[in-house]
Design a protein around this motif. Structure first.
Motif, PDB file in Angstrom:
ATOM      1  N   CYS A 199      35.237  92.266 -44.600  1.00 24.40           N
ATOM      2  CA  CYS A 199      35.711  93.218 -43.585  1.00 24.40           C
ATOM      3  C   CYS A 199      34.742  94.383 -43.414  1.00 24.40           C
ATOM      4  CB  CYS A 199      37.102  93.735 -43.941  1.00 24.40           C
ATOM      5  SG  CYS A 199      37.152  94.789 -45.417  1.00 24.40           S
ATOM      6  N   GLU A 254      30.134  86.300 -41.240  1.00 25.65           N
ATOM      7  CA  GLU A 254      31.363  86.131 -42.029  1.00 25.65           C
ATOM      8  C   GLU A 254      32.155  84.970 -41.422  1.00 25.65           C
ATOM      9  OE1 GLU A 254      34.533  86.016 -44.307  1.00 25.65           O
ATOM     10  OE2 GLU A 254      32.790  87.246 -44.826  1.00 25.65           O
ATOM     11  N   GLN A 263      38.687  89.000 -41.213  1.00 22.02           N
ATOM     12  CA  GLN A 263      37.596  89.870 -41.649  1.00 22.02           C
ATOM     13  C   GLN A 263      36.624  90.127 -40.502  1.00 22.02           C
ATOM     14  OE1 GLN A 263      39.209  87.722 -43.427  1.00 22.02           O
ATOM     15  NE2 GLN A 263      38.967  87.975 -45.640  1.00 22.02           N
ATOM     16  N   THR A 297      38.173  92.496 -38.038  1.00 20.54           N
ATOM     17  CA  THR A 297      38.227  93.856 -38.594  1.00 20.54           C
ATOM     18  C   THR A 297      36.864  94.533 -38.503  1.00 20.54           C
ATOM     19  OG1 THR A 297      40.052  93.327 -40.099  1.00 20.54           O
ATOM     20  CG2 THR A 297      38.649  95.190 -40.704  1.00 20.54           C
ATOM     21  N   LEU A 298      35.812  93.812 -38.875  1.00 22.95           N
ATOM     22  CA  LEU A 298      34.469  94.405 -38.842  1.00 22.95           C
ATOM     23  C   LEU A 298      34.014  94.646 -37.399  1.00 22.95           C
ATOM     24  CD1 LEU A 298      31.959  95.427 -40.201  1.00 22.95           C
ATOM     25  CD2 LEU A 298      31.196  93.067 -40.553  1.00 22.95           C
ATOM     26  N   PHE A 343      42.555  97.757 -40.399  1.00 20.88           N
ATOM     27  CA  PHE A 343      42.494  96.346 -40.776  1.00 20.88           C
ATOM     28  C   PHE A 343      43.206  95.531 -39.700  1.00 20.88           C
ATOM     29  CE2 PHE A 343      42.307  98.954 -44.548  1.00 20.88           C
ATOM     30  CZ  PHE A 343      41.159  98.472 -45.164  1.00 20.88           C
ATOM     31  N   HIS A 392      46.611  89.555 -45.084  1.00 18.01           N
ATOM     32  CA  HIS A 392      45.175  89.573 -44.783  1.00 18.01           C
ATOM     33  C   HIS A 392      44.554  90.901 -45.210  1.00 18.01           C
ATOM     34  CE1 HIS A 392      45.924  86.470 -41.379  1.00 18.01           C
ATOM     35  NE2 HIS A 392      45.486  85.853 -42.467  1.00 18.01           N
ATOM     36  N   MET A 416      41.549  91.374 -47.823  1.00 14.99           N
ATOM     37  CA  MET A 416      40.272  91.976 -47.412  1.00 14.99           C
ATOM     38  C   MET A 416      39.878  93.125 -48.330  1.00 14.99           C
ATOM     39  SD  MET A 416      40.260  92.267 -43.273  1.00 14.99           S
ATOM     40  CE  MET A 416      41.831  91.777 -42.592  1.00 14.99           C
TER      41      MET A 416
END
Length: 405
Positions: free
Chosen positions: A14, A34, A39, A42-43, A371, A377, A381
């Motif tokens: 993440c 990823e 994740q 989120t990133l 998140f 999740h 993360m």
């Protein structure tokens, strides 16, 4: 300020490592890879909303790093959609300066080896570092940062220590790492993270860029990085004690709806406790009061006895742990997504396990870090992430090393 160093994040999760590096304002993320979609989402969200990367949906790649040819040149399929590949973004930037990341740690963790009947010997994740190595070899950064669990120091899935394979692999492509990887072991609590979390932070230097690599690495681990240690470690209470209380609810109708606690009104997201049944809530209260009173009656044996009394069956391990309020937290782990009984809030008034936001704070994520995904999740993360505060300190020390060149 001088031009920012250009970086790639592999096995990005993440974005704990990315977050710390970006906070220094001395690096720019060219791309990240990823393969887990919560994740990735989120990133991507973080890079767009916090760091202004409007094309983050392309740069943050949802893909399997094992499919190397496509990773470099681009792909289009049902599972991962369409992507331009790393070559496109690296060439667009005329190369990169640094690669960061760390392969999934389950195959190296001591706990993982204990749980697996073959000691994780057959786990494909043992050799994901080879793909990391191949990306390093393709793009030739001046330096890389490879983070992993302490178990990597003792892992030997095929009889050969992983550390030997890693040293031999990077040496073979012209990168130097510290000879004894025990010297790369750090505790996150020494660097401002309110958590006892030991990690191996391997810095590798391109022998064509750095002169006298052994001396430079010694300088990094003994002088540059230790400069960023803090004098007094942060505690659980200092970190989460100001968050609004989530008070227990005891009426049966609420519990039938799987509601056990109030959700306080506040501007901070993810501060909502998971459901706990009445039996567990009473167990939490007993253990929390034991900590608060200072009596400390409940050692491992007593906790196991309490579990047997409450549940009606024996357990080979005691399943409950209250976070010590005036110490750093124990290591936040991804298993938190399954249950929080080893991460019980210290306050006997609340009788609960920690919320997502509390776990995030104990991992040093800022409160504005969102998140994307389910609560499970989010816990997962957080448990798998590199603490951003540790990443920040590593990034500052790495910057000094790069500037010296």
């Amino acid at each position: 300020m001088a031009q920012k160093y250009k970086m790639i994040d592999l096995f990005a999760g993440c974005g704990g490592l990315t977050e710390g590096f970006m906070q220094t304002k001395k690096y720019r993320e060219v791309a990240a890879v990823e393969w887990l979609i919560p994740q990735v989402n989120t990133l991507r969200n973080r890079m767009k909303t916090k760091w202004g990367e409007i094309d983050a949906d392309q740069r943050i790649m949802h893909f399997d790093i094992q499919r190397e040819d496509e990773l470099y040149s681009g792909w289009e399929d049902d599972e991962f959609g369409k992507g331009k590949g790393l070559d496109y973004f690296v060439n667009k930037e005329n190369g990169i300066d640094i690669i960061i990341g760390g392969p999934p740690c389950q195959a190296y963790s001591v706990a993982g080896r204990v749980r697996d009947e073959n000691g994780m010997k057959d786990d494909y994740r043992n050799y994901l570092f080879e793909h990391y190595l191949n990306v390093v070899n393709r793009y030739r950064p001046k330096l890389f940062v490879f983070e992993n669990v302490p178990g990597i120091l003792s892992a030997a899935p095929d009889g050969t220590p992983i550390t030997e394979l890693i040293k031999k692999g990077f040496d073979g492509i012209g990168y130097a790492i510290v000879d004894d990887l025990k010297g790369a072991l750090v505790n996150a609590s020494d660097y401002g993270v309110p958590q006892n979390r030991n990690r191996v932070v391997i810095v590798g230097l391109d022998k064509r860029t750095f002169v006298d690599c052994d001396k430079k690495l010694d300088h990094f681990y003994k002088e540059l990085l230790p400069k960023y240690k803090i004098r007094k470690r942060k505690t659980v209470r200092e970190t989460i004690g100001d968050l609004p209380k989530c008070m227990p609810i005891f009426d049966e109708e609420s519990h039938k709806k799987r509601i056990s606690h109030t959700t306080p009104e506040c501007d901070i997201s993810w501060h909502c406790p998971r459901y706990s049944n009445l039996r567990d809530m009473d167990t939490f209260r007993i253990l929390e009061e034991d900590i608060e009173s200072g009596l400390r009656v409940y050692n491992s044996k007593k906790i196991s006895e309490l579990y047997e009394k409450k549940v009606g069956s024996k357990s080979p391990i005691h399943r409950y742990h209250v976070l010590e309020p005036d110490e750093p937290s124990t290591t936040i782990i991804a298993h938190l997504y399954k249950d929080g009984n080893r991460f019980i809030h210290y306050d006997p008034e609340q009788q609960r396990t920690i919320t997502v936001r509390e776990a995030a704070r104990l991992q040093s994520f800022p409160d504005d870090f969102e998140f994307v995904g389910s609560r499970g999740h989010a816990y997962q993360m957080i448990g798998n992430a590199v603490p951003p505060e540790l990443a920040y300190k590593v990034a500052e020390a790495v910057y000094e090393l790069l500037e010296e060149v």
